[in-house]
Design a protein around this motif. Sequence first.
Motif, short mmCIF file in Angstrom:
data_model
loop_
_atom_site.label_atom_id
_atom_site.label_comp_id
_atom_site.label_asym_id
_atom_site.label_seq_id
_atom_site.Cartn_x
_atom_site.Cartn_y
_atom_site.Cartn_z
N LEU A 100 2.49 11.17 -56.57
CA LEU A 100 3.94 11.11 -56.52
C LEU A 100 4.41 10.86 -55.09
O LEU A 100 3.65 11.02 -54.12
CB LEU A 100 4.53 12.42 -57.03
N SER A 101 5.67 10.50 -54.94
CA SER A 101 6.20 10.20 -53.61
C SER A 101 6.30 11.46 -52.75
O SER A 101 6.28 12.59 -53.26
CB SER A 101 7.59 9.57 -53.73
N ARG A 102 6.40 11.26 -51.46
CA ARG A 102 6.61 12.35 -50.50
C ARG A 102 7.92 12.06 -49.74
O ARG A 102 7.99 12.08 -48.53
CB ARG A 102 5.44 12.42 -49.51
N THR A 103 8.98 11.75 -50.50
CA THR A 103 10.23 11.29 -49.90
C THR A 103 11.34 12.33 -49.94
O THR A 103 12.52 12.00 -50.04
CB THR A 103 10.70 10.00 -50.61
N SER A 104 10.96 13.62 -49.86
CA SER A 104 11.94 14.70 -49.68
C SER A 104 11.48 15.54 -48.49
O SER A 104 10.32 15.43 -48.06
CB SER A 104 12.02 15.57 -50.93
N GLY A 105 12.36 16.38 -47.98
CA GLY A 105 11.99 17.22 -46.85
C GLY A 105 10.76 18.08 -47.11
O GLY A 105 9.80 18.04 -46.34
N PRO A 106 10.75 18.87 -48.18
CA PRO A 106 9.58 19.71 -48.46
C PRO A 106 8.30 18.89 -48.70
O PRO A 106 7.22 19.27 -48.23
CB PRO A 106 9.99 20.47 -49.73
N ALA A 107 8.41 17.77 -49.42
CA ALA A 107 7.22 16.95 -49.70
C ALA A 107 6.68 16.32 -48.43
O ALA A 107 5.46 16.23 -48.23
CB ALA A 107 7.57 15.89 -50.73
N LEU A 108 7.57 15.87 -47.56
CA LEU A 108 7.13 15.27 -46.30
C LEU A 108 6.47 16.31 -45.40
O LEU A 108 5.46 16.03 -44.75
CB LEU A 108 8.32 14.62 -45.58
N ALA A 109 7.03 17.53 -45.38
CA ALA A 109 6.42 18.60 -44.60
C ALA A 109 5.02 18.92 -45.11
O ALA A 109 4.09 19.13 -44.32
CB ALA A 109 7.31 19.85 -44.66
N TYR A 110 4.87 18.94 -46.41
CA TYR A 110 3.56 19.17 -47.02
C TYR A 110 2.58 18.09 -46.59
O TYR A 110 1.42 18.36 -46.24
CB TYR A 110 3.70 19.21 -48.53
#
Length: 274
Positions: free
Chosen positions: A153-163
Amino acid sequence: MSVRKGAMILYRCCWLAFVALVVVSVLADPLVPYGVTFVPAALAVVIGLLVGRRSRAERGKARPAVEIGPPVTGRWVALSSPADKVPSHGTHGYGQTYAIDIVAEPEEGGRPGFRWLWPLARPNRDFPAFGAPVVAVADATVVHASDGQRDHLSRTSGPALAYLMLAEASVRDMAGARAIVGNHVVLDLGDGTYAAYAHVRRGSLQVKAGDTVRAGQQLAQCGNSGNSTEPHVHFQLMDHPDLDVARGIPFTWRGIGVPAHGEAFTAADAPGHG
């Protein structure tokens, strides 16, 4: 095996040993002295600094830009471009000195943007780049082609990008180049020049190692495998087919040049490959 290749293997082994010792120290503290835990990590840092220093010395004489065709067709937007800074991705590792990321955007605003909180992740089908053809930039021979890794899945949110930045990327780096670039294709263009396409879609390969391809021929589809925030094409030229020892080579796309970060461009089909 080259000295650099051996150093990179030792570098990863040191980080893996560090992680293993941390786990053991948590589960069985009396068995592992606290200070010993950080020995492999310190050794990895030293090896990384030495390899980086040698790489900078080897890059003293930069090769001229190689003119090739674009790796895609249609309207795309450039990200993390060597037109803005070198190294474009903040590292010379894995031959990425002059690498570029591009995302499909058939019309302005036609792709989902970054969101700080929600949705946490998006399915790949939401992005127009996913499944788009990736084509040969020149007549070449396929050196490597793999497409067995999943498209996440994408990493295009703040929490996902931090992860991605704080956890996922570090684990992938310890696992090696294959985990970073995901599914990928490497072409031998001749004259000591190799082209690499990263984050290819799982199961989309139309070529295999040893095949000869013509400029504009489809190789695979754009995907979202490896260390990737969203479906996109990561493209680079380098002087060796092994990403662990490769050094980046500058490129320019025929009729386009090198688009800067945020710049849209349109690539036409190569003659005979409509």
